[in-house]
Design a protein around this motif. Structure first.
Motif, PDB file in Angstrom:
ATOM      1  N   UNK A   1      40.921 -53.762  51.366  1.00  0.00           N
ATOM      2  CA  UNK A   1      41.442 -52.399  51.390  1.00  0.00           C
ATOM      3  C   UNK A   1      41.384 -51.871  52.818  1.00  0.00           C
ATOM      4  N   UNK A   2      42.488 -51.331  53.285  1.00  0.00           N
ATOM      5  CA  UNK A   2      42.557 -50.817  54.657  1.00  0.00           C
ATOM      6  C   UNK A   2      42.034 -49.383  54.765  1.00  0.00           C
ATOM      7  N   UNK A   3      42.352 -48.568  53.735  1.00  0.00           N
ATOM      8  CA  UNK A   3      41.965 -47.156  53.791  1.00  0.00           C
ATOM      9  C   UNK A   3      41.477 -46.685  52.428  1.00  0.00           C
ATOM     10  N   UNK A   4      40.328 -46.020  52.400  1.00  0.00           N
ATOM     11  CA  UNK A   4      39.849 -45.315  51.215  1.00  0.00           C
ATOM     12  C   UNK A   4      40.153 -43.836  51.408  1.00  0.00           C
ATOM     13  N   UNK A   5      40.907 -43.263  50.474  1.00  0.00           N
ATOM     14  CA  UNK A   5      41.281 -41.855  50.540  1.00  0.00           C
ATOM     15  C   UNK A   5      40.501 -41.145  49.443  1.00  0.00           C
ATOM     16  N   UNK A   6      39.361 -40.581  49.810  1.00  0.00           N
ATOM     17  CA  UNK A   6      38.397 -40.057  48.851  1.00  0.00           C
ATOM     18  C   UNK A   6      38.842 -38.683  48.358  1.00  0.00           C
ATOM     19  N   UNK A   7      38.722 -38.477  47.041  1.00  0.00           N
ATOM     20  CA  UNK A   7      39.180 -37.229  46.434  1.00  0.00           C
ATOM     21  C   UNK A   7      38.229 -36.082  46.776  1.00  0.00           C
ATOM     22  N   UNK A   8      38.773 -35.002  47.347  1.00  0.00           N
ATOM     23  CA  UNK A   8      37.971 -33.810  47.625  1.00  0.00           C
ATOM     24  C   UNK A   8      37.570 -33.100  46.343  1.00  0.00           C
ATOM     25  N   UNK A   9      38.449 -33.129  45.325  1.00  0.00           N
ATOM     26  CA  UNK A   9      38.240 -32.446  44.050  1.00  0.00           C
ATOM     27  C   UNK A   9      38.303 -30.934  44.252  1.00  0.00           C
ATOM     28  N   UNK A  10      37.301 -30.185  43.835  1.00  0.00           N
ATOM     29  CA  UNK A  10      37.352 -28.727  43.854  1.00  0.00           C
ATOM     30  C   UNK A  10      37.518 -28.189  45.278  1.00  0.00           C
ATOM     31  N   UNK A  11      38.285 -27.100  45.402  1.00  0.00           N
ATOM     32  CA  UNK A  11      38.455 -26.446  46.693  1.00  0.00           C
ATOM     33  C   UNK A  11      37.686 -25.121  46.776  1.00  0.00           C
ATOM     34  N   UNK A  12      36.781 -24.915  45.830  1.00  0.00           N
ATOM     35  CA  UNK A  12      35.924 -23.733  45.933  1.00  0.00           C
ATOM     36  C   UNK A  12      34.979 -23.920  47.120  1.00  0.00           C
ATOM     37  N   UNK A  13      34.844 -22.894  47.974  1.00  0.00           N
ATOM     38  CA  UNK A  13      34.102 -23.069  49.232  1.00  0.00           C
ATOM     39  C   UNK A  13      32.718 -23.664  49.051  1.00  0.00           C
ATOM     40  N   UNK A  14      31.996 -23.238  48.010  1.00  0.00           N
ATOM     41  CA  UNK A  14      30.633 -23.722  47.830  1.00  0.00           C
ATOM     42  C   UNK A  14      30.582 -25.207  47.463  1.00  0.00           C
ATOM     43  N   UNK A  15      31.700 -25.742  46.930  1.00  0.00           N
ATOM     44  CA  UNK A  15      31.730 -27.153  46.570  1.00  0.00           C
ATOM     45  C   UNK A  15      32.370 -28.025  47.660  1.00  0.00           C
ATOM     46  N   UNK A  16      33.237 -27.422  48.476  1.00  0.00           N
ATOM     47  CA  UNK A  16      33.857 -28.179  49.557  1.00  0.00           C
ATOM     48  C   UNK A  16      32.801 -28.683  50.534  1.00  0.00           C
ATOM     49  N   UNK A  17      31.853 -27.827  50.908  1.00  0.00           N
ATOM     50  CA  UNK A  17      30.844 -28.225  51.885  1.00  0.00           C
ATOM     51  C   UNK A  17      30.045 -29.423  51.395  1.00  0.00           C
ATOM     52  N   UNK A  18      29.630 -29.388  50.131  1.00  0.00           N
ATOM     53  CA  UNK A  18      28.853 -30.494  49.595  1.00  0.00           C
ATOM     54  C   UNK A  18      29.644 -31.788  49.534  1.00  0.00           C
ATOM     55  N   UNK A  19      30.890 -31.687  49.090  1.00  0.00           N
ATOM     56  CA  UNK A  19      31.714 -32.896  48.983  1.00  0.00           C
ATOM     57  C   UNK A  19      32.048 -33.455  50.362  1.00  0.00           C
ATOM     58  N   UNK A  20      32.336 -32.570  51.325  1.00  0.00           N
ATOM     59  CA  UNK A  20      32.658 -33.047  52.672  1.00  0.00           C
ATOM     60  C   UNK A  20      31.451 -33.714  53.322  1.00  0.00           C
ATOM     61  N   UNK A  21      30.250 -33.261  53.009  1.00  0.00           N
ATOM     62  CA  UNK A  21      29.061 -33.928  53.544  1.00  0.00           C
ATOM     63  C   UNK A  21      28.986 -35.367  53.042  1.00  0.00           C
TER      64      UNK A  21
END
Length: 289
Positions: A259-279
Motif C-alpha cells: 500500500x502506497x498511501x493510508x488515508x485515515x478517516x477523520x470521522x466526526x468534525x466536532x471540534x472536541x473530537x477532531x483534536x483527539x483524532x488528529x493526535x
C-alpha cells in the motif's frame, strides 16, 4: 508509506475557519493529502443504503450537508502549499464530463499539480437520476466520460463521437500540470471497476478495507491486469482508507501488501473530537516517517 486523511467537510460544523485551520495543521504535521467524498444532494429514502453505515444513511449533522469538493479544494489550496487533494470519489457518471474536465485541470493548474482524481460510479440511485442520467448504464457512461476527459486533458484539439457525448474541434486549456494528465485513481470493487482501473487508472482506491480485504482486492486487480495482457507495476498506486478501528500496529500489514498511501478517516468534525483524532493520525505520520 504516506499518511493522508479522509475528511468530507459538512456544514454547519465545517466553517471557513475550521477548514483553513485543519488544512494548515494537516500540512504542518506532515500529512500527505486530504481526501473528500462527494454527494450533491441527499434523500430521505434511498433504494440502496449507504454502504459504510449500519443504518444505510450518510451521517450528516442536522440541517447540514456535504460541501462541494471542487470549491473546498480550491479554498484549501489557497491555505496550503504542499498538501495533495484527492476526490474520494468523484461520481463521474452523474457529472457533466466537459465541466468536470475543466474543473479538475483548473484545480491542477492552480495547485501546481497537487490533485488526484479519485473516481467511482456511486451507490445512490436517486442521486444519479436527479442529475439527469439513468442508473442502469452508469458504468458504461463512466468509461465514456473518462475517455472524454482524458482526451481533453492531453490533446490540443478533440473530436468525439460517443453514445452520450458528441462534439467536434473542441479545445480545453489550460492543460493539467501533471503529465500525461491528472492521475485517475479508480475506486470500486466490482469486476468492471477492476477493468476500469486497468484501462484508465494510475491507482486503485479502497475504502474501509482491512489488510485481508486489501489482499483479496489486489488479487482480483492483478487478475484484471493479466486479462489485459499487462502486469501491475510499482508506479500503480494502492490507496486505502482503513476501518476506523484499525490499530496502529496494522500499518505494517498494509505496508507489506505494498500500500502506497493510508488515508485515515477523520470521522466526526466536532471540534472536541477532531483534536483527539488528529493526535492519533499525527502519531501514524511519525511512525511512517
Amino acid at each position: 508509506m504516506k499518511i493522508g486523511v479522509f475528511a468530507t467537510f459538512m456544514s454547519p460544523l465545517a466553517t471557513p475557519q475550521m477548514i483553513r485551520d485543519f488544512g494548515r495543521r494537516a500540512e504542518d504535521t506532515g500529512l500527505d493529502s486530504i481526501w473528500m467524498g462527494e454527494h450533491v444532494v441527499l434523500f430521505d429514502r434511498n433504494t440502496f443504503g449507504y454502504p459504510s453505515s449500519k443504518d444505510g444513511r450518510i451521517p450528516v449533522p442536522d440541517g447540514g450537508g456535504m460541501l462541494d469538493v471542487t470549491a473546498t479544494f480550491g479554498f484549501l489550496a489557497a491555505a496550503t502549499s504542499r498538501l495533495r487533494f484527492g476526490t474520494g470519489v468523484a461520481l463521474v457518471p452523474q457529472r457533466n464530463p466537459i465541466y468536470t474536465a475543466k474543473e479538475i485541470c483548473t484545480l491542477d493548474w492552480l495547485t501546481e499539480g497537487r490533485i488526484d482524481f479519485g473516481i467511482g460510479v456511486g451507490w445512490n440511485k436517486e442521486e444519479v437520476e436527479a442529475c439527469g442520467y439513468r442508473w442502469e448504464d452508469r458504468g458504461a457512461r463512466c468509461d465514456e466520460f473518462l475517455e472524454v476527459m482524458r482526451r481533453l486533458w492531453t490533446e490540443p484539439v478533440v473530436d468525439f463521437a460517443g453514445k452520450w457525448v458528441r462534439f467536434e474541434t473542441a479545445r480545453l486549456d489550460p492543460k493539467p500540470i501533471q503529465k500525461p494528465h491528472v492521475p485517475i485513481i479508480v475506486g470500486g470493487y466490482a469486476d468492471a471497476a477492476m477493468r476500469r482501473a486497468v484501462r484508465f487508472g494510475a491507482g486503485w482506491y479502497g475504502f474501509n478495507r482491512d489488510p485481508a480485504g486489501v489482499r483479496e482486492m489486489l488479487g482480483r486487480l492483478d487478475a484484471a491486469f493479466a486479462a489485459a495482457g499487462r502486469t501491475r507495476g510499482p508506479e500503480f498506486e494502492i490507496i486505502i482508507t482503513p476501518p476506523m478501528s484499525m490499530p496502529v500496529d496494522a500499518m505494517a500489514a498494509y505496508a507489506e501488501l505494498g500500500v502506497h498511501r493510508l488515508v485515515v478517516n477523520l470521522d466526526s468534525q466536532r471540534p472536541e473530537r477532531v483534536d483527539g483524532r488528529m493526535a492519533e493520525i499525527e502519531r501514524l505520520v511519525r511512525l511512517a516517517a
